[in-house]
Design a protein around this motif. Structure first.
Motif, PDB file in Angstrom:
ATOM      1  N   LYS A  21       0.878  -1.178   0.000  1.00  0.00           N
ATOM      2  CA  LYS A  21       0.000   0.000   0.000  1.00  0.00           C
ATOM      3  C   LYS A  21       0.904   1.213   0.000  1.00  0.00           C
ATOM      4  O   LYS A  21       1.870   1.251   0.769  1.00  0.00           O
ATOM      5  N   PRO A  22       0.616   2.226  -0.824  1.00  0.00           N
ATOM      6  CA  PRO A  22       1.519   3.369  -0.909  1.00  0.00           C
ATOM      7  C   PRO A  22       1.743   4.041   0.449  1.00  0.00           C
ATOM      8  O   PRO A  22       0.789   4.305   1.187  1.00  0.00           O
ATOM      9  N   GLY A  23       3.020   4.244   0.777  1.00  0.00           N
ATOM     10  CA  GLY A  23       3.368   4.982   1.999  1.00  0.00           C
ATOM     11  C   GLY A  23       3.160   4.228   3.291  1.00  0.00           C
ATOM     12  O   GLY A  23       3.378   4.760   4.374  1.00  0.00           O
ATOM     13  N   LYS A  24       2.741   2.949   3.191  1.00  0.00           N
ATOM     14  CA  LYS A  24       2.462   2.188   4.418  1.00  0.00           C
ATOM     15  C   LYS A  24       3.239   0.881   4.434  1.00  0.00           C
ATOM     16  O   LYS A  24       3.473   0.285   3.376  1.00  0.00           O
ATOM     17  N   VAL A  25       3.593   0.446   5.626  1.00  0.00           N
ATOM     18  CA  VAL A  25       4.233  -0.856   5.756  1.00  0.00           C
ATOM     19  C   VAL A  25       3.467  -1.651   6.800  1.00  0.00           C
ATOM     20  O   VAL A  25       3.267  -1.188   7.926  1.00  0.00           O
ATOM     21  N   GLY A  26       3.026  -2.840   6.428  1.00  0.00           N
ATOM     22  CA  GLY A  26       2.392  -3.750   7.384  1.00  0.00           C
ATOM     23  C   GLY A  26       3.472  -4.685   7.906  1.00  0.00           C
ATOM     24  O   GLY A  26       4.104  -5.398   7.131  1.00  0.00           O
ATOM     25  N   LEU A  27       3.696  -4.645   9.212  1.00  0.00           N
ATOM     26  CA  LEU A  27       4.788  -5.410   9.817  1.00  0.00           C
ATOM     27  C   LEU A  27       4.255  -6.284  10.942  1.00  0.00           C
ATOM     28  O   LEU A  27       3.601  -5.784  11.864  1.00  0.00           O
ATOM     29  N   TYR A  28       4.520  -7.575  10.848  1.00  0.00           N
ATOM     30  CA  TYR A  28       4.115  -8.486  11.924  1.00  0.00           C
ATOM     31  C   TYR A  28       5.367  -9.104  12.520  1.00  0.00           C
ATOM     32  O   TYR A  28       6.189  -9.685  11.809  1.00  0.00           O
ATOM     33  N   THR A  29       5.513  -8.968  13.834  1.00  0.00           N
ATOM     34  CA  THR A  29       6.685  -9.542  14.494  1.00  0.00           C
ATOM     35  C   THR A  29       6.206 -10.512  15.578  1.00  0.00           C
ATOM     36  O   THR A  29       5.397 -10.145  16.424  1.00  0.00           O
ATOM     37  N   CYS A  30       6.702 -11.745  15.520  1.00  0.00           N
ATOM     38  CA  CYS A  30       6.279 -12.732  16.513  1.00  0.00           C
ATOM     39  C   CYS A  30       6.761 -12.287  17.889  1.00  0.00           C
ATOM     40  O   CYS A  30       7.930 -11.964  18.081  1.00  0.00           O
ATOM     41  N   GLY A  31       5.854 -12.266  18.824  1.00  0.00           N
ATOM     42  CA  GLY A  31       6.171 -11.745  20.157  1.00  0.00           C
ATOM     43  C   GLY A  31       6.553 -12.830  21.141  1.00  0.00           C
ATOM     44  O   GLY A  31       6.757 -13.988  20.774  1.00  0.00           O
ATOM     45  N   PRO A  32       6.646 -12.450  22.394  1.00  0.00           N
ATOM     46  CA  PRO A  32       7.148 -13.377  23.414  1.00  0.00           C
ATOM     47  C   PRO A  32       6.133 -14.422  23.849  1.00  0.00           C
ATOM     48  O   PRO A  32       4.930 -14.194  23.788  1.00  0.00           O
ATOM     49  N   THR A  33       6.650 -15.567  24.256  1.00  0.00           N
ATOM     50  CA  THR A  33       5.837 -16.542  24.968  1.00  0.00           C
ATOM     51  C   THR A  33       6.019 -16.181  26.435  1.00  0.00           C
ATOM     52  O   THR A  33       7.121 -16.260  26.968  1.00  0.00           O
ATOM     53  N   VAL A  34       4.919 -15.717  27.052  1.00  0.00           N
ATOM     54  CA  VAL A  34       5.063 -15.073  28.359  1.00  0.00           C
ATOM     55  C   VAL A  34       4.973 -16.054  29.533  1.00  0.00           C
ATOM     56  O   VAL A  34       4.105 -15.953  30.384  1.00  0.00           O
ATOM     57  N   TYR A  35       5.938 -16.966  29.571  1.00  0.00           N
ATOM     58  CA  TYR A  35       5.980 -17.915  30.685  1.00  0.00           C
ATOM     59  C   TYR A  35       7.236 -17.697  31.504  1.00  0.00           C
ATOM     60  O   TYR A  35       7.486 -18.383  32.479  1.00  0.00           O
ATOM     61  N   ASN A  36       8.066 -16.743  31.073  1.00  0.00           N
ATOM     62  CA  ASN A  36       9.317 -16.466  31.764  1.00  0.00           C
ATOM     63  C   ASN A  36       9.816 -15.104  31.287  1.00  0.00           C
ATOM     64  O   ASN A  36       9.240 -14.518  30.379  1.00  0.00           O
ATOM     65  N   PHE A  37      10.912 -14.629  31.878  1.00  0.00           N
ATOM     66  CA  PHE A  37      11.475 -13.359  31.434  1.00  0.00           C
ATOM     67  C   PHE A  37      12.087 -13.509  30.045  1.00  0.00           C
ATOM     68  O   PHE A  37      12.511 -14.593  29.668  1.00  0.00           O
ATOM     69  N   ALA A  38      12.144 -12.410  29.315  1.00  0.00           N
ATOM     70  CA  ALA A  38      12.854 -12.417  28.039  1.00  0.00           C
ATOM     71  C   ALA A  38      14.346 -12.291  28.347  1.00  0.00           C
ATOM     72  O   ALA A  38      14.739 -11.636  29.305  1.00  0.00           O
ATOM     73  N   HIS A  39      15.175 -12.955  27.546  1.00  0.00           N
ATOM     74  CA  HIS A  39      16.623 -12.856  27.764  1.00  0.00           C
ATOM     75  C   HIS A  39      17.244 -11.939  26.710  1.00  0.00           C
ATOM     76  O   HIS A  39      16.571 -11.483  25.781  1.00  0.00           O
ATOM     77  N   LEU A  40      18.533 -11.699  26.841  1.00  0.00           N
ATOM     78  CA  LEU A  40      19.187 -10.765  25.922  1.00  0.00           C
ATOM     79  C   LEU A  40      19.132 -11.239  24.474  1.00  0.00           C
ATOM     80  O   LEU A  40      19.127 -10.433  23.550  1.00  0.00           O
ATOM     81  N   GLY A  41      19.078 -12.573  24.284  1.00  0.00           N
ATOM     82  CA  GLY A  41      18.954 -13.099  22.921  1.00  0.00           C
ATOM     83  C   GLY A  41      17.629 -12.669  22.301  1.00  0.00           C
ATOM     84  O   GLY A  41      17.584 -12.112  21.206  1.00  0.00           O
ATOM     85  N   ASN A  42      16.541 -12.882  23.027  1.00  0.00           N
ATOM     86  CA  ASN A  42      15.226 -12.420  22.549  1.00  0.00           C
ATOM     87  C   ASN A  42      15.302 -10.938  22.214  1.00  0.00           C
ATOM     88  O   ASN A  42      14.821 -10.495  21.176  1.00  0.00           O
ATOM     89  N   MET A  43      15.929 -10.183  23.107  1.00  0.00           N
ATOM     90  CA  MET A  43      15.942  -8.732  22.927  1.00  0.00           C
ATOM     91  C   MET A  43      16.753  -8.326  21.694  1.00  0.00           C
ATOM     92  O   MET A  43      16.499  -7.309  21.090  1.00  0.00           O
ATOM     93  N   ARG A  44      17.718  -9.168  21.299  1.00  0.00           N
ATOM     94  CA  ARG A  44      18.445  -8.851  20.068  1.00  0.00           C
ATOM     95  C   ARG A  44      17.461  -8.831  18.896  1.00  0.00           C
ATOM     96  O   ARG A  44      17.508  -7.940  18.049  1.00  0.00           O
ATOM     97  N   THR A  45      16.584  -9.834  18.857  1.00  0.00           N
ATOM     98  CA  THR A  45      15.609  -9.901  17.771  1.00  0.00           C
ATOM     99  C   THR A  45      14.675  -8.684  17.812  1.00  0.00           C
ATOM    100  O   THR A  45      14.390  -8.079  16.786  1.00  0.00           O
ATOM    101  N   TYR A  46      14.239  -8.302  19.023  1.00  0.00           N
ATOM    102  CA  TYR A  46      13.324  -7.151  19.106  1.00  0.00           C
ATOM    103  C   TYR A  46      14.035  -5.832  18.772  1.00  0.00           C
ATOM    104  O   TYR A  46      13.414  -4.924  18.224  1.00  0.00           O
ATOM    105  N   ILE A  47      15.321  -5.743  19.093  1.00  0.00           N
ATOM    106  CA  ILE A  47      16.083  -4.536  18.721  1.00  0.00           C
ATOM    107  C   ILE A  47      16.171  -4.460  17.194  1.00  0.00           C
ATOM    108  O   ILE A  47      15.969  -3.410  16.592  1.00  0.00           O
TER     109      ILE A  47
END
Ligand code: AMP
Ligand code: ZN
Length: 461
Positions: A21-47
């Protein structure tokens, strides 16, 4: 709009990005499985995903960013066996699965904030979209891709000729090597769309469905929620490299079965952060590093962001304390220099164009950081350097604009000595004044008489 090139895992090539779509970006990012804290590896992907989004916004696109929260259905084994991670977390902590989801979601958002990662424009929880997931499974069923076993409804991957393309799976090899523990599955790559609650057992999270009481499989949530918020074919889908062969492969299969599209035009994956040359960080291993760990050790979390910026997202990154220290140091220097440049003037167009070209070149952040240092050292007027740095920082996300050097506050007794000394000087009791200065020095503070008056600085070493 400027040219943007991205590496697409689906085609295994760098392709020019054209938005659907002109001027728009649809972005889907798989999020966390919330059964524990996120670690620095997960955060690399989110960064990485945050940099991607900021790059698009820098280029003038409006990004519709959807992130899911997996709060049901992710089993301990990716092969659809074992316990649900949420129910297991519940047993570990004595809290309900719902409480656990709530708690770790809040912790995750705290981590995002500390790393200056933008929150998605739409958050969606798997448990809030059970109806959508059931409807999606129905659609797959109507198209003839499902079968039933004693423990659930499965996707028959053999019926989809393109199955496994994303992961370049060797389907025949997998078939030949299939072990007996395939259970009732027809093919080793088949996966659960809906799992029945075990007979005689009441799960904390379960719903009725046309097939029986149970819960959705892990992959269906992403197909169902991305279709709801972005449509069945959108611009970009992201995740970590581990998602290529199973989770994203299965998401594509579901969406292809129902809608005939491969879900996203581009598939982008961040490679793992690992602790040494081979060990990946993993939440299930229990001993991992978190943003909180860094904070407790006295690091600014953005030092970790800086650490990630120096490497290509398409290569594994080894975590090291030396590397983090070096990143922390260069972040400090960059902030101090930016601060000292004073008020911003106008942005330098040449530097801006070069920066844009680098980030648009499949997010070449290492080059963009090198350019940042080149700019700092350039002979452009300070106000131009400042404005250009702040502009770069809308992508880098290092909080260059708000940073201020910390004013060291001397303790009350030192401030008291200082005022005694000022009094002694006013009374022309010079010997007393000198003696008080020595006491200030002995207390670990350096006293400097400047044109604006006396200043205190903590002595080091
Ligand atoms: P999870 O919460 O386990 O579903 O993972 C959340 C995100 O982090 C997913 O996109 C994973 O692919 C990604 N991920 C998991 N482990 C790592 C790692 N060691 N390095 C980078 N990304 C990872
Ligand atoms: Zn997903």
């Amino acid at each position: 709009m400027a040219k943007i090139q991205l590496f697409d895992t689906y085609t295994r090539e760098v392709r020019e990005f054209q938005s659907l779509k002109p001027g728009k970006v649809g972005l889907y990012t798989c999020g966390p499985t919330v059964y524990n804290f996120a670690h620095l590896g997960n955060m690399r992907t989110y960064i990485f995903e945050d940099l991607l989004r900021r790059m698009f916004e820098f280029n003038g696109y409006e990004v519709e960013h959807v992130m899911n929260i997996t709060d049901v259905g992710h089993l301990v084994s990716d092969a659809d066996t074992g316990e649900d991670k949420m129910e297991k977390g519940s047993r570990r902590t004595g809290k309900t699965a719902w409480e656990i989801a709530e708690f770790y979601t809040a912790e995750f958002r705290k981590d995002l904030a500390r790393l200056l990662i933008f929150e998605p424009t739409i958050w969606c929880r798997a448990t809030d979209h059970i109806t959508e997931q059931i409807d999606f499974i129905r659609c797959i069923e109507e198209k003839g891709f499902t079968y039933r076993t004693s423990d659930g409804i499965y996707f028959d991957t053999n019926k989809l000729p393109s199955y496994g393309y994303l992961g370049r799976l060797d389907i025949e090899g997998l078939q030949a090597g299939a072990r007996i523990d395939m259970g009732e599955k027809h093919n080793p790559t088949d996966f659960a769309l809906w799992k029945f609650s075990p007979a005689g057992e009441k799960r904390q999270m379960e719903w009725s469905s046309p097939w029986g009481v149970g819960f959705p499989g892990w992959h269906i949530e992403c197909s169902a929620m991305s279709a709801k918020y972005l449509g069945p074919y959108f611009d970009i889908h992201c995740g970590g490299e581990d998602h290529i062969t199973v989770h994203h492969t299965n998401e594509i299969a579901q969406t292809e079965a129902c809608y005939g599209t491969r879900l996203a035009n581009f598939w982008l994956h961040a490679y793992f952060l690992q602790l040494d040359d081979s060990v990946r960080m993993s939440k299930s291993s229990g001993d991992f590093l978190r943003v909180e760990t860094l904070v407790e050790m006295g690091y600014d979390p953005l030092a970790y962001r800086m650490f990630c910026l120096n490497a290509s997202y398409r290569q594994k990154l080894n975590f090291s304390w030396d590397g983090l220290d070096a990143a922390a140091k260069s972040l400090d220097r960059l902030r101090a220099i930016t601060y000292e440049l004073g008020d911003p003037g106008t942005v330098d167009e040449d530097y801006l164009a070069r920066f844009t070209e680098m980030i648009n070149d499949d997010l070449n952040m290492a080059r963009a950081i090198a350019l940042t240092w080149e700019l700092v050292r350039s002979d452009l007027p300070p106000d131009v350097r400042k404005a250009t740095l702040l502009k770069f920082d809308t992508v880098l996300g290092l909080n260059l604009s708000n940073w201020k050097p910390q004013v060291e506050e001397a303790p009350a007794e030192v401030l008291d000595l200082l005022s005694q000394r000022q009094q002694a000087r006013a009374d022309k009791r010079w010997q007393d004044a000198d003696a008080i200065r020595e006491r200030i020095t002995a207390a670990g503070w350096e006293l400097m008489d400047t044109p604006e008056g006396p200043k205190l600085k903590q002595r080091r070493g």
